[in-house]
Scaffold this active site. Sequence first.
Site, short mmCIF file in Angstrom:
data_model
loop_
_atom_site.label_atom_id
_atom_site.label_comp_id
_atom_site.label_asym_id
_atom_site.label_seq_id
_atom_site.Cartn_x
_atom_site.Cartn_y
_atom_site.Cartn_z
N CYS A 161 0.80 -1.52 0.25
CA CYS A 161 -0.10 -0.43 0.14
C CYS A 161 1.11 0.90 -0.02
CB CYS A 161 -0.86 0.26 1.00
SG CYS A 161 -0.60 -0.11 3.03
N HIS A 303 -1.84 1.48 6.98
CA HIS A 303 -1.81 1.06 5.89
C HIS A 303 -1.64 3.15 5.66
CE1 HIS A 303 -3.63 0.10 2.45
NE2 HIS A 303 -4.81 0.68 2.34
N ASN A 330 -8.26 4.84 -2.49
CA ASN A 330 -7.38 3.56 -1.84
C ASN A 330 -6.96 2.58 -2.71
OD1 ASN A 330 -6.33 1.90 -0.32
ND2 ASN A 330 -8.36 1.00 0.43
#
EC number: 3.4.22.-
Length: 371
Positions: A161, A303, A330
């Site tokens: 990520c 994240h 995202n």
Amino acid sequence: MAHRVLLLLSLASAAAVAAAVDAEDPLIRQVVPGGDDNDLELNAESHFLSFVQRFGKSYKDADEHAYRLSVFKDNLRRARRHQLLDPSAEHGVTKFSDLTPAEFRRTYLGLRKSRRALLRELGESAHEAPVLPTDGLPDDFDWRDHGAVGPVKNQGSCGSCWSFSASGALEGAHYLATGKLEVLSEQQFVDCDHECDSSEPDSCDSGCNGGLMTTAFSYLQKAGGLESEKDYPYTGSDGKCKFDKSKIVASVQNFSVVSVDEAQISANLIKHGPLAIGINAAYMQTYIGGVSCPYICGRHLDHGVLLVGYGASGFAPIRLKDKPYWIIKNSWGENWGENGYYKICRGSNVRNKCGVDSMVSTVSAVHASKE
């Protein structure tokens, strides 16, 4: 004969029920707080069948299928709890509903712990961004409306990520510097970036095992820049570094971290483009849409995502008034959240919800063209 006919009718009825349970099923779409556990248990298998069909899931054997069904049932109850704790968002079945929370964290969350985030909470940082004027900031702003945001990507089963957050920020910065939106390579980070945080020598970027956006920017300053996604495509796994300096399309001029102040974050967003940020993803496994503003959410960051804008018109049913929010890109594909995006509340009453203000970095780009 009659028994056989009855059996066939029962099978046909079960098939019809399963076919009727789709993405628009209210339990699939949203876990309704008014439901009860008995209803969840009675209908869980039908919902699971719909889930398997919708997301193309397959399991190696009957034991694995049974185990994933049990996990799915647990996640239905968990989504209900999230709905109660986060009523301004929708929570329910997502493509991650057959994963335990531990499996989800291990597979999809890859932001490494950083002392730098703590230092920012204390007002200390070696790369602190200068204070910007905040008068006259617009009520709403979204870099998607200005051409600085690329398509939603999918990191797959890889804790990369952080690389998507870093590449997305550089894509926006490069657009501001050159007027051209390049889709940049995350795989170069995964394969080639092993940069360590100077304050934590043991915390280094490590491909699918995690990393940090600021150390990714440091790596790019040393390497010279980032290739395009086309030239260095994403594989979703750690591989041998194949970086070709002659194919660099975007380079980092400098980067800085922004203070834990929402007005400064907004001002930096507007001036420098999309920002690389960290967040606590505790509610994201079950998130479907709306403005997430949970009553309880820790600030442990796990994240890496991309802040692309903010708004002031998210409806909050509890207080019956608009709830301002951040718009976050995202890296779990377009079939998660709001077409790949997440909204989380902001404002003086909910400062730093889920740690969203704790790790924010901005990057500036220089033009780099192929020779």
